[in-house]
Design an enzyme around this catalytic site. Structure first.
Site, PDB file in Angstrom:
ATOM      1  N   ARG A  49      75.654  36.260   9.036  1.00  0.00           N
ATOM      2  CA  ARG A  49      76.215  35.546  10.176  1.00  0.00           C
ATOM      3  C   ARG A  49      75.382  35.732  11.459  1.00  0.00           C
ATOM      4  O   ARG A  49      75.023  34.763  12.129  1.00  0.00           O
ATOM      5  CB  ARG A  49      77.655  36.027  10.449  1.00  0.00           C
ATOM      6  CG  ARG A  49      78.688  35.446   9.532  1.00  0.00           C
ATOM      7  CD  ARG A  49      79.778  36.453   9.272  1.00  0.00           C
ATOM      8  NE  ARG A  49      79.269  37.410   8.309  1.00  0.00           N
ATOM      9  CZ  ARG A  49      79.447  37.301   6.987  1.00  0.00           C
ATOM     10  NH1 ARG A  49      80.191  36.348   6.510  1.00  0.00           N
ATOM     11  NH2 ARG A  49      78.887  38.166   6.151  1.00  0.00           N
ATOM     12  N   THR A  50      75.086  36.986  11.796  1.00  0.00           N
ATOM     13  CA  THR A  50      74.448  37.248  13.090  1.00  0.00           C
ATOM     14  C   THR A  50      73.023  36.692  13.115  1.00  0.00           C
ATOM     15  O   THR A  50      72.624  36.032  14.085  1.00  0.00           O
ATOM     16  CB  THR A  50      74.450  38.764  13.378  1.00  0.00           C
ATOM     17  OG1 THR A  50      75.752  39.268  13.114  1.00  0.00           O
ATOM     18  CG2 THR A  50      74.078  39.059  14.813  1.00  0.00           C
ATOM     19  N   LYS A  77      55.886  50.022   5.218  1.00  0.00           N
ATOM     20  CA  LYS A  77      54.678  50.860   5.077  1.00  0.00           C
ATOM     21  C   LYS A  77      54.725  52.039   6.040  1.00  0.00           C
ATOM     22  O   LYS A  77      53.733  52.725   6.239  1.00  0.00           O
ATOM     23  CB  LYS A  77      53.429  50.016   5.372  1.00  0.00           C
ATOM     24  CG  LYS A  77      53.260  48.811   4.477  1.00  0.00           C
ATOM     25  CD  LYS A  77      51.994  48.058   4.895  1.00  0.00           C
ATOM     26  CE  LYS A  77      52.069  46.591   4.573  1.00  0.00           C
ATOM     27  NZ  LYS A  77      51.067  45.808   5.310  1.00  0.00           N
ATOM     28  N   ARG A  99      68.822  44.225  15.341  1.00  0.00           N
ATOM     29  CA  ARG A  99      69.847  44.995  14.607  1.00  0.00           C
ATOM     30  C   ARG A  99      69.135  46.169  13.951  1.00  0.00           C
ATOM     31  O   ARG A  99      68.067  45.994  13.341  1.00  0.00           O
ATOM     32  CB  ARG A  99      70.516  44.138  13.537  1.00  0.00           C
ATOM     33  CG  ARG A  99      71.397  44.961  12.595  1.00  0.00           C
ATOM     34  CD  ARG A  99      72.222  44.103  11.678  1.00  0.00           C
ATOM     35  NE  ARG A  99      73.290  43.436  12.399  1.00  0.00           N
ATOM     36  CZ  ARG A  99      74.265  42.751  11.812  1.00  0.00           C
ATOM     37  NH1 ARG A  99      74.311  42.664  10.497  1.00  0.00           N
ATOM     38  NH2 ARG A  99      75.204  42.156  12.530  1.00  0.00           N
ATOM     39  N   HIS A 127      78.363  46.193  18.812  1.00  0.00           N
ATOM     40  CA  HIS A 127      78.005  44.856  18.306  1.00  0.00           C
ATOM     41  C   HIS A 127      78.573  43.878  19.347  1.00  0.00           C
ATOM     42  O   HIS A 127      79.555  43.182  19.096  1.00  0.00           O
ATOM     43  CB  HIS A 127      78.625  44.651  16.927  1.00  0.00           C
ATOM     44  CG  HIS A 127      78.099  43.475  16.164  1.00  0.00           C
ATOM     45  ND1 HIS A 127      77.248  42.534  16.701  1.00  0.00           N
ATOM     46  CD2 HIS A 127      78.308  43.097  14.870  1.00  0.00           C
ATOM     47  CE1 HIS A 127      76.967  41.627  15.793  1.00  0.00           C
ATOM     48  NE2 HIS A 127      77.596  41.944  14.663  1.00  0.00           N
TER      49      HIS A 127
HETATM   50  N1   CP Z   1      79.834  40.164  11.442  1.00  0.00           N
HETATM   51  C1   CP Z   1      78.548  40.376  11.158  1.00  0.00           C
HETATM   52  O1   CP Z   1      77.828  41.064  11.898  1.00  0.00           O
HETATM   53  O2   CP Z   1      78.121  39.764  10.009  1.00  0.00           O
HETATM   54  P1   CP Z   1      76.650  39.856   9.411  1.00  0.00           P
HETATM   55  O3   CP Z   1      76.437  41.294   8.976  1.00  0.00           O
HETATM   56  O4   CP Z   1      76.613  38.883   8.269  1.00  0.00           O
HETATM   57  O5   CP Z   1      75.674  39.504  10.506  1.00  0.00           O
END
Ligand code: CP
Length: 305
Positions: A49-50, A77, A99, A127
């Site tokens: 999603r993100t 590496k 992330r 988040h």
């Molecule tokens: N909610 C969320 O962060 O989903 P993803 O891990 O798919 O990005």
């Protein structure tokens, strides 16, 4: 806003501005506001999603985008985060979305690049864009946020989503109750501005039941957080029988159907799960717009003054 690293850095006015910008950007037409800008998405943890919504958001705003997953990159590496960031900074990106499993990695990146940095999830810490999109989806479904009661149920211990969302709901004067088995409820989390309980019955008072995934990938090998997944589902799983008609249900995804959420709830008429996904696109457009376009406009006004 120079960076978006934590909901804790935002004011209520920031949140309201971002939600209003998201509303104004909601629509299928591409917009030229980030033409000539470069958005890098750097993901050291898996994401559907993100990562997809940030890429699509940048494209909808006419920016160039590049997505780098740590798997298959030179991180495999042994390249350090600092060297990767210095390498990518040589392309002079306007925004780096990152992330990373390490808490504080986005703040570290912000210290080593001139780009705007967006935290797309750092360990169990924050988040922030998830929390903003959740507010957007709640407001759209329920008409307002002030005074709303949200019950967040599940693996709070490992959840950056819960930490960000409690703070975001507090900013807009909504009320949060965290519900989890004792071993998944971190001591002292009430300091974020919420109540806690281990009793699932507490969902009865909530307008929204927000279900968290059991994050098995963050659990220590050999540690026992619940007697068994079967028992977790029996005591804390969200089923239609445990909800009131009309009570909205949310989940950040990915879902463990049949573990923390029954498929009939996930696919039911009160589920906002796909609304959350749709909100992710417009809210991330708003964040990119706020960082780059709004910041540039303020700088131009400052130069004129
Ligand atoms: N909610 C969320 O962060 O989903 P993803 O891990 O798919 O990005």
């Amino acid at each position: 806003m120079k960076h978006l690293l934590s909901i804790g850095d935002l004011t209520r006015a920031d949140v309201e501005r971002l939600l209003e910008t998201a509303r104004s950007l909601d629509g299928p037409e591409p917009l030229p506001v980030l033409r000539g800008k470069l958005v890098l998405n750097v993901f050291y943890e898996s994401s559907t999603r993100t990562s997809s919504s940030f890429e699509l958001a940048a494209k909808r705003l006419s920016a160039s985008t590049l997505t780098i997953k740590s798997s298959g990159s030179s991180a495999d590496k042994g390249e350090s985060l600092k060297d990767t960031v210095l390498t990518l900074a040589a392309y002079e990106p306007d925004v780096i979305v990152i992330r990373h499993p390490q808490i504080g990695a986005p703040a570290f990146v912000a210290r080593h690049t001139a780009a705007h940095v967006v935290n797309a999830g750092d360990g169990k810490h924050q988040h922030p864009t998830q929390a903003l999109l959740d507010l957007y989806a709640m407001r759209k479904a329920l008409g307002g946020l002030e005074g709303l009661h949200v019950a967040i149920v599940g693996d709070v211990l490992h959840s950056r989503v819960a930490r960000s969302l409690v703070q975001a709901l507090g900013l807009v004067s909504a009320h949060t109750t965290l519900i989890a088995p004792p071993a998944l409820l971190p001591r002292g989390i009430e300091a974020l501005g919420c109540e806690t309980t281990t009793e699932l019955d507490a969902i009865g008072a909530a307008d929204v039941v927000y279900v968290l995934r059991m994050q098995r990938e963050r659990m220590l090998a050999g540690a026992s957080y619940v007697p068994s997944l079967r028992e977790y589902t029996a005591r804390w799983g969200i089923t239609p029988e445990r909800l009131r008609p009309g009570q909205k249900v949310m989940h950040p995804g990915p879902l463990n159907r049949g573990v923390e959420i029954d498929a009939r709830v996930a696919d039911g008429p009160d589920s906002l799960v796909l609304e959350q996904v749709r909100a992710g696109l417009v809210v991330r457009m708003a964040v990119l717009h706020d960082l780059v376009a709004a910041g540039a406009a303020a700088a131009r006004l400052g130069a004129v003054a």
